[in-house]
Every structure is written in C-alpha cells, then in structure tokens.
Design a protein around this motif. Sequence first.
Motif, PDB file in Angstrom:
ATOM      1  N   ARG A 319      53.754 -18.070  33.543  1.00 39.11           N
ATOM      2  CA  ARG A 319      52.647 -18.673  34.462  1.00 39.11           C
ATOM      3  C   ARG A 319      53.124 -18.755  35.784  1.00 39.11           C
ATOM      4  NH1 ARG A 319      51.232 -21.466  29.960  1.00 39.11           N
ATOM      5  NH2 ARG A 319      52.366 -23.429  30.575  1.00 39.11           N
ATOM      6  N   VAL A 320      54.534 -19.678  35.801  1.00 35.43           N
ATOM      7  CA  VAL A 320      54.952 -20.001  37.130  1.00 35.43           C
ATOM      8  C   VAL A 320      55.138 -18.492  38.011  1.00 35.43           C
ATOM      9  CG1 VAL A 320      57.093 -20.798  38.402  1.00 35.43           C
ATOM     10  CG2 VAL A 320      55.844 -22.121  36.497  1.00 35.43           C
ATOM     11  N   MET A 321      55.896 -17.505  37.370  1.00 27.40           N
ATOM     12  CA  MET A 321      56.200 -16.294  38.207  1.00 27.40           C
ATOM     13  C   MET A 321      55.068 -15.658  38.654  1.00 27.40           C
ATOM     14  SD  MET A 321      58.719 -14.472  35.317  1.00 27.40           S
ATOM     15  CE  MET A 321      59.082 -13.114  36.404  1.00 27.40           C
ATOM     16  N   VAL A 322      53.747 -15.700  38.044  1.00 25.32           N
ATOM     17  CA  VAL A 322      52.579 -14.999  38.502  1.00 25.32           C
ATOM     18  C   VAL A 322      52.029 -15.753  39.711  1.00 25.32           C
ATOM     19  CG1 VAL A 322      50.439 -14.231  37.885  1.00 25.32           C
ATOM     20  CG2 VAL A 322      52.033 -13.803  36.492  1.00 25.32           C
ATOM     21  N   ASP A 323      52.121 -17.242  39.404  1.00 27.04           N
ATOM     22  CA  ASP A 323      51.638 -18.038  40.606  1.00 27.04           C
ATOM     23  C   ASP A 323      52.513 -17.706  41.914  1.00 27.04           C
ATOM     24  OD1 ASP A 323      49.563 -19.068  39.084  1.00 27.04           O
ATOM     25  OD2 ASP A 323      50.938 -20.992  38.696  1.00 27.04           O
ATOM     26  N   LYS A 324      53.807 -17.643  41.786  1.00 29.33           N
ATOM     27  CA  LYS A 324      54.753 -17.679  42.810  1.00 29.33           C
ATOM     28  C   LYS A 324      54.425 -16.093  43.487  1.00 29.33           C
ATOM     29  CE  LYS A 324      58.378 -20.755  41.494  1.00 29.33           C
ATOM     30  NZ  LYS A 324      58.220 -21.680  42.453  1.00 29.33           N
ATOM     31  N   ILE A 325      54.329 -15.335  42.701  1.00 23.56           N
ATOM     32  CA  ILE A 325      54.213 -13.718  43.133  1.00 23.56           C
ATOM     33  C   ILE A 325      52.959 -13.497  44.039  1.00 23.56           C
ATOM     34  CG2 ILE A 325      53.048 -12.588  41.231  1.00 23.56           C
ATOM     35  CD1 ILE A 325      55.860 -11.214  43.231  1.00 23.56           C
ATOM     36  N   ARG A 326      51.859 -14.277  43.387  1.00 21.56           N
ATOM     37  CA  ARG A 326      50.522 -14.319  44.272  1.00 21.56           C
ATOM     38  C   ARG A 326      50.647 -14.979  45.423  1.00 21.56           C
ATOM     39  NH1 ARG A 326      45.919 -16.644  40.270  1.00 21.56           N
ATOM     40  NH2 ARG A 326      44.647 -15.876  42.293  1.00 21.56           N
ATOM     41  N   ALA A 327      51.291 -16.092  45.436  1.00 20.80           N
ATOM     42  CA  ALA A 327      51.606 -16.856  46.776  1.00 20.80           C
ATOM     43  C   ALA A 327      52.395 -16.015  47.721  1.00 20.80           C
ATOM     44  CB  ALA A 327      52.266 -18.174  46.570  1.00 20.80           C
ATOM     45  N   GLU A 330      50.368 -13.508  49.525  1.00 19.40           N
ATOM     46  CA  GLU A 330      49.614 -14.078  50.627  1.00 19.40           C
ATOM     47  C   GLU A 330      50.488 -14.398  51.840  1.00 19.40           C
ATOM     48  OE1 GLU A 330      46.621 -13.690  50.783  1.00 19.40           O
ATOM     49  OE2 GLU A 330      46.506 -12.705  48.714  1.00 19.40           O
ATOM     50  N   GLY A 331      51.852 -14.356  51.668  1.00 21.24           N
ATOM     51  CA  GLY A 331      52.609 -15.000  52.965  1.00 21.24           C
ATOM     52  C   GLY A 331      53.094 -16.345  52.870  1.00 21.24           C
ATOM     53  N   GLU A 332      52.884 -16.768  51.700  1.00 24.21           N
ATOM     54  CA  GLU A 332      53.232 -18.258  51.539  1.00 24.21           C
ATOM     55  C   GLU A 332      54.666 -18.504  51.216  1.00 24.21           C
ATOM     56  OE1 GLU A 332      50.808 -20.448  49.084  1.00 24.21           O
ATOM     57  OE2 GLU A 332      48.972 -19.356  49.819  1.00 24.21           O
ATOM     58  N   THR A 333      55.429 -19.599  51.270  1.00 23.61           N
ATOM     59  CA  THR A 333      57.008 -19.575  51.164  1.00 23.61           C
ATOM     60  C   THR A 333      56.781 -20.324  49.586  1.00 23.61           C
ATOM     61  OG1 THR A 333      57.308 -19.944  53.217  1.00 23.61           O
ATOM     62  CG2 THR A 333      58.926 -20.937  51.706  1.00 23.61           C
TER      63      THR A 333
END
Length: 351
Positions: A319-327, A330-333
């Motif tokens: 879950r964390v990996m997918v949340d991070k890749i999505r962010a 979108e150009g987020e850090t």
Amino acid sequence: MDDSSKDTTGTDATGPDVEVRTLADLARVAGVSAGTVSRALAGKSLVNAETRERIQALARQYGFRPNQMASKLRSRRTGVIGVVIPLGHEKRQTISDPFFLTLLGHLADQLTEAGYDLMLSRALPDGTTDWLERITGSGMVDGVLLIGQSDQSEIIDKVAAHYRPLVAWGNHREGQKHIVVGTDNELGGRLAAEHLISCGARNLAFFGDTAGIEIAMRLRGARAAAEAAGVPLTHVPIKLADAEMGPQIEAAFAATSANYDGIVTASDLIAMSALHILHERGRRIPGDIQIVGFDDLPLARLTSPPLTTVRQEIAQGARVMVDKIRALIEGETRHSKVMPPTLIARETTRS
C-alpha cells in the motif's frame, strides 16, 4: 428539446437520429464546450456538480465512451506501472518464489484499485548497467516499482537521480538516493537470534546468501546478537534458487561440524526446506534444532510444526509503495519508509 425526449440508442424520439461519437458531438448536445465535457467526464471539480452530472447522464444515454488512448496521449500518461524483479545475484531464482508472489499479489491489488495496469518484468542484469534505464526510458510506463534491490543498489541510485517515479522494496541505507519501502532487516536478524538464544540455543547458524543487501543486513543483526550473548554463529551461504537450495542445506547438515542447535534463516522458504530435510533425517524440531524464518508468508503457519518467523508487513508495504509512486508521478516529494519487524513465535522454537 428536453433531454428526456431522446431514447437510449442515441436517437431523438421527435427528430432525426443523433450520433454522438466525439467530445464535440456530446458538447453540442449538452450545450457546453468540449473542454467542459472532457473535465466533466473526468470527474473534475472545476465543473459544478449539476453540470457534471447532466453531462455524465447524457454520455450514458448516448452510449458515449471517451477514447482512452487519445486521452493518455494528451496527458502523456500510459496508465501502466512497471513492476520489476531484479535478479543480479540470484539469476536462477524464479518469479514463483513465494515472497515475490505474495508482494506481487498485494501490489497488483493496490495498483488496480488506483486505476493502473501492471507490466511485470524479471530483470537479469548479467553484467549490464543499463537494464533499469531501458525500462524507465521506454515510454511504456508512468513509474517503476522494484521488488528487491538484489546487488544493484548503485545502479538503482544512478537512475533515481534523474527518474523520480521509482520506488523499491528493500533495505534503506543512509545517503541512498532511491526511495525504499521495507523492513529494518538488521533489527529482524537480531530479533531472530535473540529469540533462539532466549530459548536455550547455544550454537547458532545463519542460512542465507548475503550477496543481496537485505540478507546481508539480517546476518549483521544476527551476528550482533550472538556476539552480545557470547554465542558462536556460523554463516552458511544458501541460495534461494530451488535447484541449489536443497543440496546446499543437505550439505550443511551433513558436515561433521554441523552441531547447530539454533538456525536463523534468511527467508521462510529456506526455513521450510530445512524443516523438510531435518524431518527426513529424523531430527526433532524444536527438540534437537530450533529454527526461525524471515517474512511470515501465509505458508509459515501451515508447516509442521508451524514456523517461528520474523514478520515483514508485506501488505502494508505494498500500500505504501503504491501511494508513494502515485505521489511521485504527480510531482510530489516522498521519502523512504522503514517498517519495524515483529517476531512471531510458533512451534519451531521452545518459546
């Protein structure tokens, strides 16, 4: 003309047939711009709720489906995430490895819920340094998730310096450029050895090939616990490939010096193979030898006896990996996340 006068085939009940094949067609029917239609069908909040719902209802009524490929071309997105398993040090290991399948299954579920397709690749670097560049530069994916780092951390770091949507499951080290989600492997190894020592083991072995950084850190933690307790620990390199694992474990137990009474294994898979071989040799578990695995795969509780192991939070990690890749897309850090391991005591130790 009221919208209700049209039937579900896209035919005006009081006039000639109306065809809605493009955004422009639907925009004329709705009396708005094509841009408004595009935003409404995408669910954008820039279009007020009433107009958005009316346009979506008209799209359903006329059976209109946006051209998804054209939409992706306009947005420069593919809607695909690459999931790569790098096998630099274990070339004979297969995707059917239970750990890979467990993490892959959770990643697939999370990506599907997020609206992404998945492209799976088993990478065999084999001395090359551009294997990851070929994937990230292919234009076929919006981002890359790595299941493990193998012995390729430097190459992953090099790519991460210019390719942002990249997240690896693995081991985090200070100064590392690529984002990692994973377990504190050193702590996990220490917990395993400390548990065996607390259960009376006085001659430990660590079964695992340390070419991969995660397993190397597990050995480091186990050694630290053994040294602190004044207990010897022998490192026995065991490969994760099926064809090599069994014979190597057989040889380890056949050695005249193999009087181990406690074994820390680098994975549940190695622990399960060791249990099978010890059973064939007539050794009692945990009476003669105690064993601790690593991962807490679903199969761990089904062994005979059920396997004591160090739990990695694989589902949470996915879950964390997918949340991070999505962010990142979108150009987020985002930053790495190291999760604490948990010792799960079952019946292969005298807890």
